[in-house]
Design a protein around this motif. Structure first.
Motif, PDB file in Angstrom:
ATOM      1  N   ASP A  86       0.855  -1.184   0.000  1.00  0.00           N
ATOM      2  CA  ASP A  86       0.000   0.000   0.000  1.00  0.00           C
ATOM      3  C   ASP A  86       0.889   1.232   0.000  1.00  0.00           C
ATOM      4  OD1 ASP A  86      -2.375  -1.489   0.177  1.00  0.00           O
ATOM      5  OD2 ASP A  86      -2.277  -1.535   2.369  1.00  0.00           O
ATOM      6  N   SER A  87       0.386   2.318  -0.566  1.00  0.00           N
ATOM      7  CA  SER A  87       1.135   3.572  -0.528  1.00  0.00           C
ATOM      8  C   SER A  87       1.158   4.095   0.901  1.00  0.00           C
ATOM      9  CB  SER A  87       0.490   4.613  -1.442  1.00  0.00           C
ATOM     10  OG  SER A  87       0.625   4.242  -2.790  1.00  0.00           O
ATOM     11  N   PRO A  88       2.333   4.513   1.386  1.00  0.00           N
ATOM     12  CA  PRO A  88       2.396   5.096   2.734  1.00  0.00           C
ATOM     13  C   PRO A  88       1.495   6.320   2.889  1.00  0.00           C
ATOM     14  CG  PRO A  88       4.593   4.550   1.966  1.00  0.00           C
ATOM     15  CD  PRO A  88       3.666   4.361   0.801  1.00  0.00           C
ATOM     16  N   LEU A  89       1.389   7.121   1.830  1.00  0.00           N
ATOM     17  CA  LEU A  89       0.487   8.267   1.809  1.00  0.00           C
ATOM     18  C   LEU A  89      -0.745   7.829   1.018  1.00  0.00           C
ATOM     19  CD1 LEU A  89       0.110  11.280   2.541  1.00  0.00           C
ATOM     20  CD2 LEU A  89       1.133  11.817   0.319  1.00  0.00           C
ATOM     21  N   LYS A  90      -1.872   7.728   1.671  1.00  0.00           N
ATOM     22  CA  LYS A  90      -3.060   7.113   1.067  1.00  0.00           C
ATOM     23  C   LYS A  90      -3.494   7.772  -0.236  1.00  0.00           C
ATOM     24  CE  LYS A  90      -3.263   3.949   4.081  1.00  0.00           C
ATOM     25  NZ  LYS A  90      -2.529   2.762   3.735  1.00  0.00           N
ATOM     26  N   ILE A  91      -3.280   9.068  -0.408  1.00  0.00           N
ATOM     27  CA  ILE A  91      -3.708   9.729  -1.650  1.00  0.00           C
ATOM     28  C   ILE A  91      -2.708   9.544  -2.791  1.00  0.00           C
ATOM     29  CG2 ILE A  91      -5.091  11.446  -0.435  1.00  0.00           C
ATOM     30  CD1 ILE A  91      -2.844  13.472  -1.003  1.00  0.00           C
ATOM     31  N   ALA A  92      -1.552   8.986  -2.506  1.00  0.00           N
ATOM     32  CA  ALA A  92      -0.528   8.753  -3.534  1.00  0.00           C
ATOM     33  C   ALA A  92      -0.815   7.429  -4.231  1.00  0.00           C
ATOM     34  CB  ALA A  92       0.858   8.743  -2.909  1.00  0.00           C
ATOM     35  N   PRO A  93      -1.052   7.451  -5.540  1.00  0.00           N
ATOM     36  CA  PRO A  93      -1.389   6.197  -6.220  1.00  0.00           C
ATOM     37  C   PRO A  93      -0.214   5.223  -6.247  1.00  0.00           C
ATOM     38  CG  PRO A  93      -1.094   7.958  -7.817  1.00  0.00           C
ATOM     39  CD  PRO A  93      -1.020   8.590  -6.458  1.00  0.00           C
ATOM     40  N   PRO A  94      -0.508   3.939  -6.091  1.00  0.00           N
ATOM     41  CA  PRO A  94       0.558   2.941  -6.247  1.00  0.00           C
ATOM     42  C   PRO A  94       1.067   2.960  -7.684  1.00  0.00           C
ATOM     43  CG  PRO A  94      -1.430   1.954  -5.304  1.00  0.00           C
ATOM     44  CD  PRO A  94      -1.790   3.323  -5.743  1.00  0.00           C
ATOM     45  N   PHE A  95       2.353   2.848  -7.861  1.00  0.00           N
ATOM     46  CA  PHE A  95       2.934   2.886  -9.201  1.00  0.00           C
ATOM     47  C   PHE A  95       2.452   1.729 -10.068  1.00  0.00           C
ATOM     48  CE2 PHE A  95       6.920   5.688  -8.484  1.00  0.00           C
ATOM     49  CZ  PHE A  95       6.098   6.771  -8.190  1.00  0.00           C
ATOM     50  N   ARG A  96       2.105   0.603  -9.454  1.00  0.00           N
ATOM     51  CA  ARG A  96       1.649  -0.554 -10.233  1.00  0.00           C
ATOM     52  C   ARG A  96       0.311  -0.284 -10.920  1.00  0.00           C
ATOM     53  NH1 ARG A  96       1.182  -1.745  -4.990  1.00  0.00           N
ATOM     54  NH2 ARG A  96      -0.927  -1.908  -4.158  1.00  0.00           N
ATOM     55  N   ASP A  97      -0.416   0.762 -10.488  1.00  0.00           N
ATOM     56  CA  ASP A  97      -1.717   1.088 -11.069  1.00  0.00           C
ATOM     57  C   ASP A  97      -1.660   2.208 -12.102  1.00  0.00           C
ATOM     58  OD1 ASP A  97      -2.816  -0.827  -9.414  1.00  0.00           O
ATOM     59  OD2 ASP A  97      -3.532   0.624  -7.918  1.00  0.00           O
ATOM     60  N   LEU A  98      -0.511   2.822 -12.283  1.00  0.00           N
ATOM     61  CA  LEU A  98      -0.437   3.959 -13.196  1.00  0.00           C
ATOM     62  C   LEU A  98      -0.872   3.596 -14.607  1.00  0.00           C
ATOM     63  CD1 LEU A  98       2.875   5.709 -12.073  1.00  0.00           C
ATOM     64  CD2 LEU A  98       0.507   6.349 -11.540  1.00  0.00           C
ATOM     65  N   HIS A  99      -0.508   2.398 -15.071  1.00  0.00           N
ATOM     66  CA  HIS A  99      -0.854   1.992 -16.435  1.00  0.00           C
ATOM     67  C   HIS A  99      -2.365   1.811 -16.621  1.00  0.00           C
ATOM     68  CE1 HIS A  99      -0.935  -1.979 -14.551  1.00  0.00           C
ATOM     69  NE2 HIS A  99      -1.644  -2.379 -15.591  1.00  0.00           N
ATOM     70  N   LEU A 100      -3.127   1.718 -15.538  1.00  0.00           N
ATOM     71  CA  LEU A 100      -4.575   1.596 -15.643  1.00  0.00           C
ATOM     72  C   LEU A 100      -5.227   2.931 -15.978  1.00  0.00           C
ATOM     73  CD1 LEU A 100      -5.190  -0.668 -12.504  1.00  0.00           C
ATOM     74  CD2 LEU A 100      -5.037  -1.387 -14.908  1.00  0.00           C
ATOM     75  N   LYS A 101      -4.538   4.017 -15.686  1.00  0.00           N
ATOM     76  CA  LYS A 101      -5.074   5.359 -15.930  1.00  0.00           C
ATOM     77  C   LYS A 101      -4.662   5.918 -17.277  1.00  0.00           C
ATOM     78  CE  LYS A 101      -5.322   6.369 -11.061  1.00  0.00           C
ATOM     79  NZ  LYS A 101      -5.070   7.276  -9.980  1.00  0.00           N
ATOM     80  N   TYR A 102      -3.453   5.591 -17.703  1.00  0.00           N
ATOM     81  CA  TYR A 102      -2.937   6.080 -18.986  1.00  0.00           C
ATOM     82  C   TYR A 102      -1.690   5.298 -19.362  1.00  0.00           C
ATOM     83  CZ  TYR A 102      -0.887   8.800 -15.212  1.00  0.00           C
ATOM     84  OH  TYR A 102      -0.333   9.170 -14.023  1.00  0.00           O
ATOM     85  N   PRO A 103      -1.335   5.325 -20.644  1.00  0.00           N
ATOM     86  CA  PRO A 103      -0.103   4.625 -21.039  1.00  0.00           C
ATOM     87  C   PRO A 103       1.103   5.235 -20.323  1.00  0.00           C
ATOM     88  CG  PRO A 103      -1.400   5.237 -22.967  1.00  0.00           C
ATOM     89  CD  PRO A 103      -2.027   5.918 -21.775  1.00  0.00           C
TER      90      PRO A 103
END
Length: 104
Positions: free
Chosen positions: A47-64
């Protein structure tokens, strides 16, 4: 039954080799561990230590992930005031993008 332990060992060795990071991915991982992991999850499970910071593993789900190239070169600015601005060199950008793609 003596063949089984040898097959298991060979299977584990191949799995570890397949999971090994390339040099670019390893450099990218080192960069994000040093500069981003205080707030973001930079692996495949945490989990991200800062809850509002997206996990890097999910970045590709939002955009290339490749679309981050320009932002990493010019500096990523967000609505979150405590996120530092990073301007990376071309080699660093390649490394970070390589690592991010390895998380997909």
């Amino acid at each position: 039954m003596r063949i089984f332990p040898g097959c298991l060992a060979a299977s584990l060795a191949l799995t570890n080799a397949a999971m090994a990071l390339s040099p670019a991915e390893q450099r990218g991982k080192n960069f994000v561990l040093t500069n981003c992991s205080r707030c973001h999850a930079v692996d495949k499970v945490s989990d991200s230590p800062l809850k509002i910071a997206p996990p890097f593993r999910d970045l590709h789900l939002k955009y290339p992930v490749e679309t981050l190239q320009e932002s990493l070169a010019e500096g990523i600015y967000t609505g979150h005031p405590t996120m530092p601005v990073f301007r990376l060199e071309p080699d660093q950008i390649n490394d970070v993008l390589s690592y991010l793609k390895s998380l997909e």
